[in-house]
Design a protein around this motif. Structure first.
Motif: not given
Length: 75
Positions: A10, A13-14, A16-18, A20-22
């Motif tokens: 989590n 994701v927080e 790296s979400k800009k 990569y498409k996760i």
């Protein structure tokens, strides 16, 4: 093991979400049926992290840390 890895994933994701498409599939919620058949055979157990880039699928096998996840996805 899933519960131990979840906060690490989590955080990744927080951060790296800009970049990569996760996508995340939670087997506890029975959404494994929604995963495309071609990916199901690549999931030996949970948690499994896959990087899908064009037609190349790579499984993450590093240490389960945010730093290692970032290194894996930069490759």
């Amino acid at each position: 093991f899933c519960q131990q890895f979840s906060p690490i994933f989590n955080e990744f994701v927080e951060q790296s979400k800009k970049k990569y498409k996760i996508g995340e599939y939670n087997s506890d919620e029975n959404i494994m049926e929604e995963i495309d058949e071609k990916y199901l055979e690549l999931i030996p157990g949970v948690p499994t992290v896959l990087k899908i880039k064009k037609d190349e699928i790579t499984q993450f096998e590093g240490d389960r840390t945010v730093k290692e996840l970032k290194k894996f996805f930069k490759k």
